[in-house]
Enzyme design. Structure first.
Site: not given
Length: 599
Positions: A226, A237, A313-315
């Site tokens: 995140v 993203t 993944i970068e929420n």
């Protein structure tokens, strides 16, 4: 007595610190109600997750998570739970294996005709979305209507990688993140960041992941995080090494086959996918978005240099926890389908990258002189506000969608490249370095008897150290090198690391001092900077006189040094030092990096 109790209560009320929760003062969020909400099951379901029971507000503890997963595994013939490692505080790092063929062995999965996907959550333990999404997905595969996903791929799922940081949980875990209610800590029990550890392998978590990668040989690696930082409309993203990496064919496969299908699945379910986003000015995106070149100490770039398709993944931290978890579920489900549908072309890409020529490789990248192009950016309106506290301006996010055109700034131009030798030689006494090379899966030959060999070595002529530890180590920063040939005596147990192997690029990155993630720059050879033998002045004076009387060339060089270096001429210490270095008594191994190159 009652009066005393009343006074004590009043005193207590005035001494309790005010509880301030960042959740209460975050920027306004954009309302969301995506199609992926249909993935949530009713609370009466036998296999409802703790996340769903909390209305998408909470994430379970380590024990609650493992208890739930153990029950799920026990009730399904397609799941198995294994221990991938043990944390610094003694907690098992657990991994779930999902296989329709019920072959859970590393050999069987690594040689299966189906692709194998490894996805992990909680490398930064407060960034835990992947754990709850993975629990839901495994539930729906083993107990619901999605068993057919295992016809396309086998799965490895690490629900919590940083298990100790996960249990350092509280409502004060991550100040910039909207949920869950309690969050774990970024670093592990000894305050090391696991996603800076992929080259130095100092943490139990990354040692465990590396062993899983080496043993199971996954075809896709997904690391779920995140973000921190600015506000924007994108909720999911993600990125991979698109340019400026070591696996160009894999990068092309990800951009051609994988990303379009995953993006479409996210859009179809009400999410807004986007690239990794880093504001060029550190505040908003008016100056552009930066596509950094990360070194292999990070998960997805480590995967790139090992020729494993790897996704970061970068929420978005300001989006609600429920929205982020559901978006992660959609991402993972589509990833299984896409890899299954395009597995043959993926295998060809991996083979091409693993066998590419290795005459020279870049070890450092810089920014392009001109921005690549501009991107349509789905931003959030903001304004600059002058702080009444500091007097400086800060960005205030207003929760209103806007569309901007912003520059894309790429850091993918090779700034420094090194020639690749035929092999490296590491003496047996540098046991820690040899052990780490083996942990990475790098192949090597081990000497069974002593050997003399002429090799090229690097000598450090000047250097400076970091002024404080970084990730627990004292790194070498600015330095200059000389390269010379010498004959090394290599004792039994010394190793030869050939660069013709699939992991040849990784060997170069670890063993060439110019590489920012080399063992040299990480400080594993710092003892070469200690000088342990000296010469007294009462020996130096008569020895220098004898040397000057017997060596005309030495006398000439000494006079030239005095004439061109006034500081030297005035310093008896420097003069003694200069002459000492001309003698065979001087330590010939001082500042010599003990890794030989075979050309």
């Amino acid at each position: 007595m009652k009066l005393l109790q009343s006074l004590l209560l009043t005193l207590l009320l005035f001494t309790i610190p005010t509880l301030i929760f960042a959740q209460d003062i975050m920027p306004p969020t954009i309302p969301w109600s995506g199609k992926s909400k249909s993935l949530l099951v009713d609370k009466s379901s036998l296999w409802v997750t703790p996340f769903e029971l909390s209305d998408g507000l909470e994430s379970p503890t380590y024990n609650q998570t493992m208890d739930w997963i153990k029950k799920l595994v026990a009730d399904s013939e397609y799941l198995e739970l294994v221990t991938a490692g043990i944390s610094e505080q003694g907690r098992p790092i657990q991994m779930v294996i999902a296989s329709l063929d019920q072959d859970f062995s590393a050999k069987g999965l690594s040689t299966s005709k189906k692709p194998l996907i490894l996805f992990q959550a909680g490398i930064h333990a407060g960034e835990i979305d992947g754990k709850d999404a993975g629990m839901m997905l495994l539930r729906d595969i083993s107990q619901g209507s999605k068993l057919s996903l295992l016809e396309q791929s086998n799965l490895l799922f690490i629900p919590i990688l940083n298990v100790d940081g996960h249990e350092r949980r509280s409502e004060y875990g991550r100040v910039n993140q909207r949920g869950p209610k309690e969050m774990g800590w970024r670093t592990n029990a000894v305050n090391l960041n696991l996603n800076r550890d992929y080259t130095k392998l100092e943490t139990a978590g990354i040692q465990a992941v590396t062993e899983v990668i080496n043993s199971y040989d996954p075809d896709l690696y997904i690391d779920i995080h995140v973000t921190d930082g600015a506000d924007y409309q994108y909720d999911i993203t993600y990125g991979y090494v698109a340019t400026g990496g070591y696996s160009p064919e894999i990068s092309n496969w990800l951009s051609t086959h994988f990303q379009p299908e995953v993006d479409q699945a996210l859009k179809d379910n009400g999410h807004i996918p986007g690239p990794l986003l880093f504001a060029a000015n550190g505040n908003d995106f008016s100056a552009g978005n930066v596509a950094f070149s990360f070194s292999p100490r990070f998960s997805h770039t480590y995967g790139d240099i090992k020729h494993i398709p790897s996704i970061l993944i970068e929420n978005h931290s300001l989006k609600p926890f429920e929205q982020r978890v559901l978006g992660t579920y959609v991402f993972l489900e589509q990833a299984i389908k896409s890899v299954g549908n395009h597995f043959e072309t993926l295998q060809k890409a991996v083979a091409a990258d693993s066998n590419q020529p290795k005459e020279s490789i870049p070890v450092k990248f810089k920014f392009r002189e001109i921005a690549a192009d501009s991107m349509e950016f789905l931003g959030v309106a903001s304004s600059k506000v002058k702080s009444e506290i500091t007097g400086a301006e800060y960005v205030k996010w207003e929760g209103k969608p806007i569309t901007q055109s912003v520059p894309s700034i790429f850091m993918d131009v090779p700034e420094l490249s090194v020639s690749v030798p035929k092999a490296y030689w590491v003496p047996v006494e540098w046991t820690e370095v040899i052990t780490k090379l083996k942990q990475h899966g790098i192949q090597m030959e081990t000497l069974s008897e002593a050997k003399e060999l002429r090799v090229e070595l690097s000598t450090v002529t000047s250097y400076s150290m970091g002024n404080q530890p970084y990730e627990g180590l004292m790194r070498v920063q600015r330095f200059e090198l000389d390269k010379t040939y010498r004959t090394m005596t290599l004792n039994p147990g010394s190793v030869r690391v050939g660069t013709g192997q699939a992991l040849g690029e990784l060997a170069v990155i670890l063993l060439e001092p110019e590489s920012v993630d080399s063992f040299f720059q990480w400080g594993y050879f710092n003892s070469i900077f200690s000088q342990t033998e000296y010469m007294e002045t009462y020996i130096m004076e008569p020895l220098i006189a004898k040397m000057l009387s017997e060596d005309a060339d030495l006398k000439k060089r000494f006079e030239e040094e005095k004439a061109t270096n006034l500081e030297f001429a005035k310093s008896p210490r420097q003069v003694y030092r200069w002459f000492y270095e001309q003698t065979p008594y001087f330590d010939q191994n001082w500042k010599v990096i003990p890794v030989g190159r075979e050309w």
